[in-house]
Design a protein around this motif. Structure first.
Motif, PDB file in Angstrom:
ATOM      1  N   CYS A   1       0.930  -1.211   0.007  1.00  0.00           N
ATOM      2  CA  CYS A   1      -0.005   0.076   0.052  1.00  0.00           C
ATOM      3  C   CYS A   1       0.774   1.282  -0.016  1.00  0.00           C
ATOM      4  CB  CYS A   1      -0.889  -0.054   1.367  1.00  0.00           C
ATOM      5  SG  CYS A   1      -2.238  -1.257   1.123  1.00  0.00           S
ATOM      6  N   ALA A   2       0.188   2.346  -0.001  1.00  0.00           N
ATOM      7  CA  ALA A   2       1.250   3.592   0.171  1.00  0.00           C
ATOM      8  C   ALA A   2       0.489   4.728   0.718  1.00  0.00           C
ATOM      9  CB  ALA A   2       1.670   4.171  -1.288  1.00  0.00           C
ATOM     10  N   VAL A   3       1.084   5.620   1.170  1.00  0.00           N
ATOM     11  CA  VAL A   3       0.592   7.036   1.677  1.00  0.00           C
ATOM     12  C   VAL A   3       1.413   8.277   1.003  1.00  0.00           C
ATOM     13  CG1 VAL A   3       0.015   8.673   3.602  1.00  0.00           C
ATOM     14  CG2 VAL A   3      -0.072   6.017   3.969  1.00  0.00           C
ATOM     15  N   SER A   4       0.698   9.125   0.305  1.00  0.00           N
ATOM     16  CA  SER A   4       1.278  10.170  -0.499  1.00  0.00           C
ATOM     17  C   SER A   4       1.091  11.321   0.166  1.00  0.00           C
ATOM     18  CB  SER A   4       0.942  10.073  -1.930  1.00  0.00           C
ATOM     19  OG  SER A   4      -0.408  10.226  -2.217  1.00  0.00           O
ATOM     20  N   LEU A   5       1.537  12.395  -0.300  1.00  0.00           N
ATOM     21  CA  LEU A   5       1.597  14.013   0.387  1.00  0.00           C
ATOM     22  C   LEU A   5       2.271  14.680  -0.566  1.00  0.00           C
ATOM     23  CD1 LEU A   5       4.032  13.938   3.564  1.00  0.00           C
ATOM     24  CD2 LEU A   5       4.250  12.327   2.009  1.00  0.00           C
ATOM     25  N   PRO A   6       2.293  15.917  -0.461  1.00  0.00           N
ATOM     26  CA  PRO A   6       2.728  16.947  -1.533  1.00  0.00           C
ATOM     27  C   PRO A   6       4.318  16.869  -1.099  1.00  0.00           C
ATOM     28  CG  PRO A   6       0.890  17.942  -0.171  1.00  0.00           C
ATOM     29  CD  PRO A   6       1.280  16.532   0.323  1.00  0.00           C
ATOM     30  N   ALA A   7       5.025  17.212  -2.449  1.00  0.00           N
ATOM     31  CA  ALA A   7       6.683  16.922  -2.332  1.00  0.00           C
ATOM     32  C   ALA A   7       7.349  17.605  -1.187  1.00  0.00           C
ATOM     33  CB  ALA A   7       7.127  17.660  -3.728  1.00  0.00           C
ATOM     34  N   ALA A   8       6.788  18.906  -0.939  1.00  0.00           N
ATOM     35  CA  ALA A   8       7.431  19.838   0.176  1.00  0.00           C
ATOM     36  C   ALA A   8       7.507  18.952   1.626  1.00  0.00           C
ATOM     37  CB  ALA A   8       7.067  21.014   0.199  1.00  0.00           C
ATOM     38  N   ALA A   9       6.067  18.384   1.686  1.00  0.00           N
ATOM     39  CA  ALA A   9       5.893  17.981   2.990  1.00  0.00           C
ATOM     40  C   ALA A   9       6.562  16.512   2.833  1.00  0.00           C
ATOM     41  CB  ALA A   9       4.264  17.735   3.254  1.00  0.00           C
ATOM     42  N   GLY A  10       6.723  16.144   1.640  1.00  0.00           N
ATOM     43  CA  GLY A  10       7.780  14.562   1.724  1.00  0.00           C
ATOM     44  C   GLY A  10       8.992  14.945   2.085  1.00  0.00           C
ATOM     45  N   VAL A  11       9.612  15.828   1.866  1.00  0.00           N
ATOM     46  CA  VAL A  11      10.997  16.411   1.943  1.00  0.00           C
ATOM     47  C   VAL A  11      10.868  16.448   3.689  1.00  0.00           C
ATOM     48  CG1 VAL A  11      12.793  18.038   1.804  1.00  0.00           C
ATOM     49  CG2 VAL A  11      11.597  17.197  -0.074  1.00  0.00           C
TER      50      VAL A  11
ATOM     51  N   VAL B   1       1.650   1.229   8.426  1.00  0.00           N
ATOM     52  CA  VAL B   1       1.289   2.618   8.132  1.00  0.00           C
ATOM     53  C   VAL B   1       1.076   3.474   9.601  1.00  0.00           C
ATOM     54  CG1 VAL B   1      -1.137   2.340   7.880  1.00  0.00           C
ATOM     55  CG2 VAL B   1      -0.254   4.251   6.765  1.00  0.00           C
ATOM     56  N   GLY B   2       0.752   2.858  10.546  1.00  0.00           N
ATOM     57  CA  GLY B   2       0.549   3.391  11.795  1.00  0.00           C
ATOM     58  C   GLY B   2       1.864   3.863  12.456  1.00  0.00           C
ATOM     59  N   THR B   3       2.739   3.403  12.181  1.00  0.00           N
ATOM     60  CA  THR B   3       4.190   3.763  12.770  1.00  0.00           C
ATOM     61  C   THR B   3       4.539   5.216  12.165  1.00  0.00           C
ATOM     62  OG1 THR B   3       5.410   2.778  11.194  1.00  0.00           O
ATOM     63  CG2 THR B   3       4.879   1.461  13.327  1.00  0.00           C
ATOM     64  N   LEU B   4       3.979   5.519  10.879  1.00  0.00           N
ATOM     65  CA  LEU B   4       4.301   6.617  10.280  1.00  0.00           C
ATOM     66  C   LEU B   4       3.501   7.725  10.156  1.00  0.00           C
ATOM     67  CD1 LEU B   4       5.881   5.072   6.978  1.00  0.00           C
ATOM     68  CD2 LEU B   4       7.256   5.380   8.919  1.00  0.00           C
ATOM     69  N   LEU B   5       2.138   7.206  10.707  1.00  0.00           N
ATOM     70  CA  LEU B   5       0.927   8.145  10.258  1.00  0.00           C
ATOM     71  C   LEU B   5       1.186   9.608  10.923  1.00  0.00           C
ATOM     72  CD1 LEU B   5      -1.433   8.528   8.830  1.00  0.00           C
ATOM     73  CD2 LEU B   5      -2.687   7.387  10.780  1.00  0.00           C
ATOM     74  N   GLU B   6       1.768   9.575  12.384  1.00  0.00           N
ATOM     75  CA  GLU B   6       1.775  11.281  13.213  1.00  0.00           C
ATOM     76  C   GLU B   6       2.679  11.964  12.287  1.00  0.00           C
ATOM     77  OE1 GLU B   6       3.077  12.492  17.689  1.00  0.00           O
ATOM     78  OE2 GLU B   6       2.810  10.485  17.182  1.00  0.00           O
ATOM     79  N   GLY B   7       3.952  11.273  12.044  1.00  0.00           N
ATOM     80  CA  GLY B   7       4.617  12.258  11.178  1.00  0.00           C
ATOM     81  C   GLY B   7       4.517  12.718  10.067  1.00  0.00           C
ATOM     82  N   LEU B   8       3.747  11.894   9.140  1.00  0.00           N
ATOM     83  CA  LEU B   8       2.999  12.264   8.139  1.00  0.00           C
ATOM     84  C   LEU B   8       1.986  13.370   8.109  1.00  0.00           C
ATOM     85  CD1 LEU B   8       2.436   8.697   6.398  1.00  0.00           C
ATOM     86  CD2 LEU B   8       4.095  10.520   5.582  1.00  0.00           C
ATOM     87  N   ILE B   9       1.000  13.343   9.076  1.00  0.00           N
ATOM     88  CA  ILE B   9       0.065  14.251   9.388  1.00  0.00           C
ATOM     89  C   ILE B   9       0.627  15.673   9.596  1.00  0.00           C
ATOM     90  CG2 ILE B   9      -1.708  14.948  10.985  1.00  0.00           C
ATOM     91  CD1 ILE B   9      -2.555  11.889  11.022  1.00  0.00           C
ATOM     92  N   ALA B  10       1.692  15.751  10.574  1.00  0.00           N
ATOM     93  CA  ALA B  10       2.547  16.983  10.793  1.00  0.00           C
ATOM     94  C   ALA B  10       3.050  17.605   9.820  1.00  0.00           C
ATOM     95  CB  ALA B  10       3.387  16.487  12.074  1.00  0.00           C
ATOM     96  N   ALA B  11       3.728  16.698   8.736  1.00  0.00           N
ATOM     97  CA  ALA B  11       4.431  17.337   7.726  1.00  0.00           C
ATOM     98  C   ALA B  11       3.573  17.738   6.760  1.00  0.00           C
ATOM     99  CB  ALA B  11       5.434  16.225   7.194  1.00  0.00           C
ATOM    100  N   SER B  12       2.209  17.162   6.613  1.00  0.00           N
ATOM    101  CA  SER B  12       1.356  17.832   5.880  1.00  0.00           C
ATOM    102  C   SER B  12       0.435  19.031   6.306  1.00  0.00           C
ATOM    103  CB  SER B  12       0.498  16.500   5.291  1.00  0.00           C
ATOM    104  OG  SER B  12       1.280  15.525   4.753  1.00  0.00           O
ATOM    105  N   SER B  13       0.572  19.265   7.386  1.00  0.00           N
ATOM    106  CA  SER B  13      -0.441  20.151   8.121  1.00  0.00           C
ATOM    107  C   SER B  13      -0.365  21.537   7.388  1.00  0.00           C
ATOM    108  CB  SER B  13      -0.313  20.178   9.635  1.00  0.00           C
ATOM    109  OG  SER B  13       1.149  20.685   9.954  1.00  0.00           O
ATOM    110  N   ALA B  14       0.658  21.947   6.844  1.00  0.00           N
ATOM    111  CA  ALA B  14       0.831  23.050   6.356  1.00  0.00           C
ATOM    112  C   ALA B  14       0.778  23.343   4.913  1.00  0.00           C
ATOM    113  CB  ALA B  14       2.107  23.922   6.738  1.00  0.00           C
ATOM    114  N   GLU B  15       0.279  22.049   4.356  1.00  0.00           N
ATOM    115  CA  GLU B  15       0.111  22.190   2.895  1.00  0.00           C
ATOM    116  C   GLU B  15      -1.365  22.082   2.122  1.00  0.00           C
ATOM    117  OE1 GLU B  15       2.830  22.019   0.692  1.00  0.00           O
ATOM    118  OE2 GLU B  15       4.043  22.237   2.277  1.00  0.00           O
ATOM    119  N   PRO B  16      -1.713  23.006   1.279  1.00  0.00           N
ATOM    120  CA  PRO B  16      -2.883  22.723   0.861  1.00  0.00           C
ATOM    121  C   PRO B  16      -3.345  21.421   0.293  1.00  0.00           C
ATOM    122  CG  PRO B  16      -1.642  23.741  -0.800  1.00  0.00           C
ATOM    123  CD  PRO B  16      -0.659  23.621   0.547  1.00  0.00           C
TER     124      PRO B  16
END
Length: 216
Positions: free
Chosen positions: A98-108, A194-209
């Protein structure tokens, strides 16, 4: 798996050969793959599906459909040699990956965050606008439970689970080329939960449209 000898003269043939090799390698990992539609120009554009309003040109299943995705090397080789040479490489998510995707800037940001904390991640890929982290299979019920525990989840995060797909390198879609940021380890099939990464993914994406509705 014994592969047939490949001969791909010229630049276009080399690109087609690279896609075939990548498709065979993905199938050998147990990832079911299928050729995608291709970005098109002219009267048949913007996509080979011939829908003039296609919102995902060159980045979605078409013919064969996603349900046909397979790990059968003979079928994979026939598709990319005969039916759809040069077609984007799509992996059907849900069964083995499976995968979780997010904006490029948030990915960095999130990859730097995980590296600083020593949190291991699996294969990571990117397009010019999106970044996708491959994770272990999850069900929609499991994902729903994880998200329900969070007070807020940014709309810029997208989840590629059962019934979904991700485009793999070295595909070229309408939104640009796909490349590995962190490629699969040779001989390794480990994927993070996915559960081990979700908190960080949410935090990194919070400022992205929310961004576009492309699948990455």
């Amino acid at each position: 798996m014994r592969r047939m000898q490949l001969r791909w003269p010229g630049s276009r043939r080399r690109e087609q050969g690279a896609l075939l090799v990548a498709a065979l390698e993905s199938a050998e990992r147990g990832w079911p793959v299928v050729p995608g539609a291709r970005a098109a120009r002219g009267v048949f554009g913007p996509c080979s599906c011939e829908d003039p309003r296609c919102s995902q040109p060159g980045a979605h299943p078409h013919d064969p459909p996603l349900a046909a995705a397979t790990t059968d090397g003979r079928m994979v080789q026939w598709w990319w040699e005969n039916r759809a040479p040069g077609a984007p490489l799509l992996v059907a998510t849900g069964r083995t990956v499976c995968a979780v995707s997010l904006p490029a800037a948030a990915g960095v940001r999130v990859l730097a965050h995980f590296a600083e904390l020593g949190v291991p991640v699996g294969p990571v890929l990117a397009t010019p606008s999106r970044c996708a982290l491959l994770v272990a299979p999850f069900t929609l019920e499991e994902l729903g439970g994880l998200l329900a525990e969070r007070p807020w989840v940014p709309g810029s995060l997208r989840y590629h689970g059962p019934g979904g797909y991700v485009m793999l390198p070295p595909s070229q879609g309408g939104a640009g080329a796909v490349h590995w940021v962190s490629p699969p380890v040779e001989g390794g099939l480990w994927l993070p939960q996915v559960g081990t990464l979700l908190e960080g993914l949410i935090a990194a994406s919070s400022a992205e449209p929310d961004g576009s509705r492309l699948p990455y």
